[in-house]
Design a protein around this motif. Structure first.
Motif, mmCIF file in Angstrom:
data_model
loop_
_atom_site.group_PDB
_atom_site.id
_atom_site.type_symbol
_atom_site.label_atom_id
_atom_site.label_comp_id
_atom_site.label_asym_id
_atom_site.label_seq_id
_atom_site.Cartn_x
_atom_site.Cartn_y
_atom_site.Cartn_z
ATOM 1 N N PRO A 1 -5.063 38.987 103.801
ATOM 2 C CA PRO A 1 -4.244 37.847 104.245
ATOM 3 C C PRO A 1 -4.620 36.542 103.554
ATOM 4 C CG PRO A 1 -4.931 39.153 106.125
ATOM 5 C CD PRO A 1 -5.695 39.678 104.942
ATOM 6 N N LEU A 2 -5.905 36.364 103.239
ATOM 7 C CA LEU A 2 -6.340 35.137 102.579
ATOM 8 C C LEU A 2 -5.835 35.078 101.140
ATOM 9 C CD1 LEU A 2 -7.986 32.712 103.476
ATOM 10 C CD2 LEU A 2 -10.013 33.796 102.490
ATOM 11 N N ALA A 3 -5.938 36.196 100.432
ATOM 12 C CA ALA A 3 -5.421 36.246 99.067
ATOM 13 C C ALA A 3 -3.906 36.030 99.052
ATOM 14 C CB ALA A 3 -5.776 37.581 98.424
ATOM 15 N N GLN A 4 -3.198 36.610 100.017
ATOM 16 C CA GLN A 4 -1.754 36.434 100.092
ATOM 17 C C GLN A 4 -1.378 34.999 100.458
ATOM 18 O OE1 GLN A 4 0.536 38.563 99.188
ATOM 19 N NE2 GLN A 4 -0.876 40.230 98.771
ATOM 20 N N ALA A 5 -2.207 34.353 101.286
ATOM 21 C CA ALA A 5 -1.954 32.955 101.644
ATOM 22 C C ALA A 5 -2.097 32.051 100.422
ATOM 23 C CB ALA A 5 -2.920 32.520 102.741
ATOM 24 N N MET A 6 -3.128 32.306 99.614
ATOM 25 C CA MET A 6 -3.297 31.541 98.389
ATOM 26 C C MET A 6 -2.093 31.723 97.470
ATOM 27 S SD MET A 6 -6.146 31.972 95.375
ATOM 28 C CE MET A 6 -5.362 33.493 94.841
ATOM 29 N N LEU A 7 -1.646 32.965 97.329
ATOM 30 C CA LEU A 7 -0.486 33.224 96.475
ATOM 31 C C LEU A 7 0.760 32.541 97.009
ATOM 32 C CD1 LEU A 7 0.930 34.681 94.172
ATOM 33 C CD2 LEU A 7 1.108 36.700 95.641
ATOM 34 N N ALA A 8 0.980 32.605 98.321
ATOM 35 C CA ALA A 8 2.160 31.967 98.916
ATOM 36 C C ALA A 8 2.144 30.458 98.684
ATOM 37 C CB ALA A 8 2.227 32.278 100.409
ATOM 38 N N GLY A 9 0.971 29.855 98.802
ATOM 39 C CA GLY A 9 0.868 28.420 98.549
ATOM 40 C C GLY A 9 1.175 28.063 97.116
ATOM 41 N N VAL A 10 0.694 28.886 96.191
ATOM 42 C CA VAL A 10 0.962 28.659 94.773
ATOM 43 C C VAL A 10 2.452 28.786 94.474
ATOM 44 C CG1 VAL A 10 0.645 29.690 92.487
ATOM 45 C CG2 VAL A 10 -1.334 29.313 93.960
ATOM 46 N N LEU A 11 3.111 29.732 95.149
ATOM 47 C CA LEU A 11 4.530 29.977 94.895
ATOM 48 C C LEU A 11 5.440 28.924 95.506
ATOM 49 C CD1 LEU A 11 4.741 33.831 95.560
ATOM 50 C CD2 LEU A 11 4.689 32.686 93.351
ATOM 51 N N LEU A 12 4.962 28.212 96.507
ATOM 52 C CA LEU A 12 5.823 27.324 97.281
ATOM 53 C C LEU A 12 6.565 26.308 96.415
ATOM 54 C CD1 LEU A 12 6.884 26.318 99.987
ATOM 55 C CD2 LEU A 12 4.829 24.886 100.174
ATOM 56 N N LYS A 13 5.823 25.594 95.578
ATOM 57 C CA LYS A 13 6.448 24.536 94.773
ATOM 58 C C LYS A 13 7.474 25.120 93.815
ATOM 59 C CE LYS A 13 5.411 20.634 91.743
ATOM 60 N NZ LYS A 13 4.342 19.852 91.065
ATOM 61 N N LEU A 14 7.146 26.249 93.205
ATOM 62 C CA LEU A 14 8.073 26.855 92.259
ATOM 63 C C LEU A 14 9.325 27.365 92.959
ATOM 64 C CD1 LEU A 14 8.206 27.320 89.239
ATOM 65 C CD2 LEU A 14 7.151 29.548 89.562
ATOM 66 N N CYS A 15 9.173 27.880 94.176
ATOM 67 C CA CYS A 15 10.335 28.387 94.915
ATOM 68 C C CYS A 15 11.229 27.270 95.448
ATOM 69 C CB CYS A 15 9.871 29.281 96.061
ATOM 70 S SG CYS A 15 9.240 30.882 95.507
ATOM 71 N N LEU A 16 10.694 26.073 95.509
ATOM 72 C CA LEU A 16 11.524 24.930 95.889
ATOM 73 C C LEU A 16 12.381 24.429 94.731
ATOM 74 C CD1 LEU A 16 8.958 22.837 97.996
ATOM 75 C CD2 LEU A 16 10.955 24.054 98.852
ATOM 76 N N ALA A 17 12.034 24.825 93.500
ATOM 77 C CA ALA A 17 12.698 24.297 92.312
ATOM 78 C C ALA A 17 14.214 24.504 92.303
ATOM 79 C CB ALA A 17 12.068 24.908 91.065
ATOM 80 N N PRO A 18 14.743 25.669 92.714
ATOM 81 C CA PRO A 18 16.201 25.820 92.667
ATOM 82 C C PRO A 18 16.930 24.818 93.544
ATOM 83 C CG PRO A 18 15.130 27.936 93.036
ATOM 84 C CD PRO A 18 14.076 26.896 93.166
ATOM 85 N N PHE A 19 16.353 24.491 94.677
ATOM 86 C CA PHE A 19 17.028 23.598 95.619
ATOM 87 C C PHE A 19 16.800 22.132 95.263
ATOM 88 C CE2 PHE A 19 15.406 27.521 97.542
ATOM 89 C CZ PHE A 19 16.616 28.174 97.716
ATOM 90 N N VAL A 20 15.660 21.827 94.666
ATOM 91 C CA VAL A 20 15.439 20.486 94.135
ATOM 92 C C VAL A 20 16.394 20.224 92.971
ATOM 93 C CG1 VAL A 20 13.782 18.979 92.961
ATOM 94 C CG2 VAL A 20 13.025 20.408 94.875
ATOM 95 N N ALA A 21 16.600 21.244 92.133
ATOM 96 C CA ALA A 21 17.471 21.087 90.966
ATOM 97 C C ALA A 21 18.925 20.887 91.359
ATOM 98 C CB ALA A 21 17.335 22.306 90.058
ATOM 99 N N LEU A 22 19.298 21.286 92.578
ATOM 100 C CA LEU A 22 20.674 21.053 93.022
ATOM 101 C C LEU A 22 21.016 19.572 93.080
ATOM 102 C CD1 LEU A 22 21.202 23.693 95.863
ATOM 103 C CD2 LEU A 22 22.454 23.530 93.706
ATOM 104 N N SER A 23 19.986 18.732 93.242
ATOM 105 C CA SER A 23 20.234 17.288 93.289
ATOM 106 C C SER A 23 20.186 16.636 91.914
ATOM 107 C CB SER A 23 19.202 16.616 94.200
ATOM 108 O OG SER A 23 17.900 16.746 93.666
ATOM 109 N N THR A 24 19.624 17.328 90.924
ATOM 110 C CA THR A 24 19.485 16.737 89.589
ATOM 111 C C THR A 24 20.448 17.345 88.574
ATOM 112 O OG1 THR A 24 17.686 18.298 89.104
ATOM 113 C CG2 THR A 24 17.069 16.129 89.976
ATOM 114 N N ILE A 25 20.630 18.658 88.595
ATOM 115 C CA ILE A 25 21.559 19.325 87.670
ATOM 116 C C ILE A 25 22.428 20.308 88.450
ATOM 117 C CG2 ILE A 25 20.264 19.064 85.512
ATOM 118 C CD1 ILE A 25 19.011 21.812 86.040
ATOM 119 N N PRO A 26 23.189 19.806 89.419
ATOM 120 C CA PRO A 26 23.942 20.707 90.306
ATOM 121 C C PRO A 26 24.939 21.601 89.581
ATOM 122 C CG PRO A 26 24.696 18.438 90.525
ATOM 123 C CD PRO A 26 23.459 18.395 89.711
ATOM 124 N N LEU A 27 25.613 21.095 88.549
ATOM 125 C CA LEU A 27 26.624 21.888 87.862
ATOM 126 C C LEU A 27 26.013 23.048 87.091
ATOM 127 C CD1 LEU A 27 29.020 19.090 86.537
ATOM 128 C CD2 LEU A 27 29.245 20.520 88.584
#
Length: 398
Positions: free
Chosen positions: A132-158
């Motif tokens: 669980p600890l190793a998976q928690a570290m991985l999930a934290g690392v992935l968080l910012k990258l997984c937010l990228a598609p939705f952040v990009a909707l405000s900058t390059i929506p088309l």
């Protein structure tokens, strides 16, 4: 008048089905995560040419390992690059070291992977790290990258909205191909949106090339890259890869697999690759019924996947050039979509046990915060904090 029936020849399984399964394995494995690899390598200092070299080197290394392991063991053992490891690199951009030190850290990661096969106590030490600890570290690392598609909707929506729509449609009707389809859509949009000069640049880089990098070794790179990369590769790829094969009643030769992928990782590192490992998700494509009813021939699917990986690797330079010419944020958005499923499974595993939930949550938050202290990135400190909390508080409660 009687007629004598001519006995029909027994049906023999052909090579077609396992070869097709190998093609699907390679296509899904490559197209669903090449963007994550490019993003990760560039985040730790690789130029576009060095990132393309790393992508090509990883493809060749994993292809050789897959062919060798499957051929000699006659088992459907497939290999892949470390997608969680590449995502970890994408979150390590704030650390203070150069590309040469990153390459040195990649080499040491391969050494550690090989050592788990050669040195039994090292494997036992790794197994002592709570999953669980190793998976928690991985999930934290992935968080910012997984937010990228939705952040990009405000900058390059088309540019991003069509990619998300394609991903959702395939997720509904053909889930296996959702990520590859989204990647194809992103590359298509990049091709339509680039100028004439960029198009000429892509056409001029059709053939891949390998760039050697002299490694440099430092404690900062070892702690910030090697240790977290080793842990997530083992916990999120190699161990699940063994479990997937076991679910189809195939035993994985641990020693041979770790030595092969470890040495292959170190060799590819000199050319820019970060790590290769046993395939986890795509392993089922070569080991399951899709590779044919004859279990004794399913190893052919793993061998053919290696051959198809080499063909895909030949396009690495052109794909990298096309991705580089894409609108800023598009490649990261596609990579984020590719990692959403991994984030979900990692977060679920990290928080599933109430007795270790607090240490996992702290590790998740630290890894996701982008913390950098003493030149060392947040993934390492997430492990330290999580282990400390687990030892000092959670163990005393039980």
């Amino acid at each position: 008048m009687t007629s004598t029936a001519i006995p029909s020849a027994p049906r023999r399984s052909t090579f077609a089905q396992p070869i097709m399964a190998g093609l699907v394995t390679a296509l899904v494995g490559y197209t669903s995560s090449f963007a994550v690899v490019l993003t990760g390598l560039r985040a730790v200092g690789a130029t576009d040419a060095q990132a393309a070299s790393g992508l090509f080197a990883l493809t060749i290394a994993l292809a050789i390992c897959a062919v060798g392991l499957a051929w000699f063991t006659k088992r459907p053992i497939t290999t892949a690059w470390s997608t969680p490891g590449a995502a970890l690199l994408a979150g390590a951009a704030a650390v203070n070291f150069g590309w040469n030190e990153a390459v040195g850290a990649f080499i040491m990661t391969g050494v550690l992977i090989a050592a788990t096969g050669a040195i039994p106590w090292l494997g036992r030490t790794l197994a002592a790290i709570p999953v669980p600890l190793a998976q928690a570290m991985l999930a934290g690392v992935l968080l910012k990258l997984c937010l990228a598609p939705f952040v990009a909707l405000s900058t390059i929506p088309l540019h991003v909205a069509p990619v998300i729509v394609v991903w959702l449609l395939f997720l509904r009707f053909s889930p296996r191909w959702a990520v590859p389809a989204a990647m194809a859509a992103a590359l298509g949009i990049a091709g339509f949106s680039m100028g004439r000069a960029d198009a000429a640049g892509v056409m001029g880089q059709l053939l891949p090339s390998l760039e050697f990098t002299a490694p440099a070794f430092s404690l900062a790179a070892f702690t910030a890259i090697t240790l977290p990369l080793f842990v997530v590769t083992m916990a999120s790829q190699n161990v699940p890869g063994v479990a997937v094969l076991a679910s189809f009643n195939y035993e994985t030769p641990w020693r041979a697999s770790m030595l092969a992928t470890g040495l292959g990782s170190s060799a590819a590192a000199f050319l820019g690759g970060h790590a290769i490992n046993l395939a986890a998700i795509s392993a089922a494509l070569a080991a399951g019924d899709e590779a044919g009813e004859d279990r004794s021939r399913r190893w052919i699917a793993a061998v053919s996947s290696g051959g198809f990986y080499i063909l895909l690797g030949l396009a690495s330079a052109a794909i990298t050039a096309l991705a580089t010419a894409s609108p800023e944020g598009l490649l990261e958005a596609a990579a984020g979509l590719a990692l959403l499923a991994t984030l979900g499974s990692s977060a679920s595993s990290a928080l599933s046990d109430p007795s270790s939930r607090m240490s996992s949550l702290v590790a998740f938050l630290i890894a996701g915060s982008g913390l950098s202290f003493a030149g060392i990135g947040g993934a390492f400190w997430a492990l330290v904090a999580g282990l400390t909390l687990r030892l000092l508080i959670e163990r005393k409660r039980h």
